[in-house]
Design a protein around this motif. Sequence first.
Motif, PDB file in Angstrom:
ATOM      1  N   UNK A  98     -16.642   0.625  -0.026  1.00  0.00           N
ATOM      2  CA  UNK A  98     -15.848   1.423   0.913  1.00  0.00           C
ATOM      3  C   UNK A  98     -14.408   0.925   1.016  1.00  0.00           C
ATOM      4  N   UNK A  99     -13.546   1.830   1.438  1.00  0.00           N
ATOM      5  CA  UNK A  99     -12.135   1.476   1.608  1.00  0.00           C
ATOM      6  C   UNK A  99     -11.972   0.253   2.493  1.00  0.00           C
ATOM      7  N   UNK A 100     -12.788   0.152   3.528  1.00  0.00           N
ATOM      8  CA  UNK A 100     -12.659  -0.952   4.484  1.00  0.00           C
ATOM      9  C   UNK A 100     -12.876  -2.316   3.842  1.00  0.00           C
ATOM     10  N   UNK A 101     -13.530  -2.358   2.680  1.00  0.00           N
ATOM     11  CA  UNK A 101     -13.815  -3.626   2.022  1.00  0.00           C
ATOM     12  C   UNK A 101     -12.970  -3.863   0.774  1.00  0.00           C
ATOM     13  N   UNK A 102     -12.052  -2.960   0.503  1.00  0.00           N
ATOM     14  CA  UNK A 102     -11.190  -3.116  -0.654  1.00  0.00           C
ATOM     15  C   UNK A 102      -9.998  -4.011  -0.308  1.00  0.00           C
ATOM     16  N   UNK A 103      -9.683  -4.987  -1.154  1.00  0.00           N
ATOM     17  CA  UNK A 103      -8.538  -5.864  -0.874  1.00  0.00           C
ATOM     18  C   UNK A 103      -7.199  -5.125  -0.922  1.00  0.00           C
ATOM     19  N   UNK A 104      -7.173  -3.940  -1.534  1.00  0.00           N
ATOM     20  CA  UNK A 104      -5.934  -3.175  -1.613  1.00  0.00           C
ATOM     21  C   UNK A 104      -5.560  -2.528  -0.288  1.00  0.00           C
ATOM     22  N   UNK A 105      -6.520  -2.454   0.652  1.00  0.00           N
ATOM     23  CA  UNK A 105      -6.253  -1.806   1.937  1.00  0.00           C
ATOM     24  C   UNK A 105      -5.562  -2.790   2.876  1.00  0.00           C
ATOM     25  N   UNK A 106      -4.400  -2.395   3.376  1.00  0.00           N
ATOM     26  CA  UNK A 106      -3.588  -3.272   4.230  1.00  0.00           C
ATOM     27  C   UNK A 106      -3.306  -2.581   5.562  1.00  0.00           C
TER      28      UNK A 106
END
Length: 317
Positions: free
Chosen positions: A90-98
Motif C-alpha cells: 500500500x501507499x502508506x508503506x512505500x518509502x516514496x510517500x512523504x
Amino acid sequence: MKLRTVTLTILLAALVFTCKNDDDDDEVVVVPARDRTEVYEENKAAIDAYLDTHFYNYDEFDFDNPYSEANDSFQVVIDTIAGENSDKIPLSQRPELIAKQVADAEEEDLIYTMYYLMVREGEGDVIHFTDRAYLQYTGTLLDGTIFDSTVTPVGLNMSTVGSDFGVVDGFREGTIEFKTSVSNSENGDGTVTYHKHGIGAIIMPSGLGYYSLTLSKVPAYSCLVFTLRTPGVIYLDHDSDGVYSYLEDLNNNGDFSDDDTDGDDVPNIIDIDDDGDDVPTIWEDLDNDGDPTNDIGANGIPNYLDPTETASNQDED
C-alpha cells in the motif's frame, strides 16, 4: 477543466487552477462553509484509509536506474488493493510517500498533513512557489473519479500574484518538491519525450484544495489526488525589475506579501523600486553585469535593497 477561477466570489473563496478547456461547462457552486477542523478530521480519516488500501504501479519503475530513458515515459497509476492486486504494497508503506505539513490559509493554527509521492525528484531546475510550472497531470477523487487531465504540458502559475491566477495550495506545495526535465527529444510523430523530469503524485485534504466549492465532478469537501510529471518551468519576474520573483521572498517563508523593504505597503515582488530610493531596481545594476542583486557598497546589502547605494552616489565615489 476547472483549473481557473470563474468569478470574483470563487476567487475569494479559494485559489483554483488556471487551466480550463474551452469546451468545459463545469458549473461551480459555493456551499455554506463548515467548521474547517471538523472537515479536516473527516478528510484525514479518508486519506489514511486511501493510503492503506491503494497502491501505485511501482513494479513498472526501474528504481535501480531511476533516470534511465525507460523511466522517462513512466506515469504513476494508482489502483485499489484487491483481487489480483491483493499482494501489492500500500501507499502508506512505500518509502516514496512523504508527508508535508501546510498551514490553512484561513486559520493559521490549523495545520494540514498532505502527502506527495516522490517516485523521481527530477534532475532539472527547481520549481519555486512564484514560478510557472509546465506539467502533465491527472486529477482524481479518492474514489478514482477523474475530474481533470492533460496529456501535453500545461503552464500553471504556482501563486496568485497581481493578475495571475494560481493553483490550489496543496497542488503548489506538492509540485515545488519536484524538479524539471533536463532535455527533451521529438519522437517523429508530433509527440515529445522529456528526460529526467520529476514523477510522482500529490494527495491533499479539501482544505488545501477546493474546500466548500462544488464543481460538476468534485463535491464540496473532497480530498484530491493528482498524479504528475514536471517537464519544465519558467522563472517569473512579476514586476519586470530584473529580479526573479522567487528571489524577492527575502525571508524564504513561502509568502511574498511580507517582504516590503521600503515599507510602502507594496511587496517587493510587485515593487519596481524595492528600496524606495527613487531609482528603479533594474537600474541598480551599477557595474552593468546584468545582475541587479550586486553589492557595490560591499556592506552585505544588495544595491536594489539598499537606499544608500544608488547610481548617483556611486558616480560621486
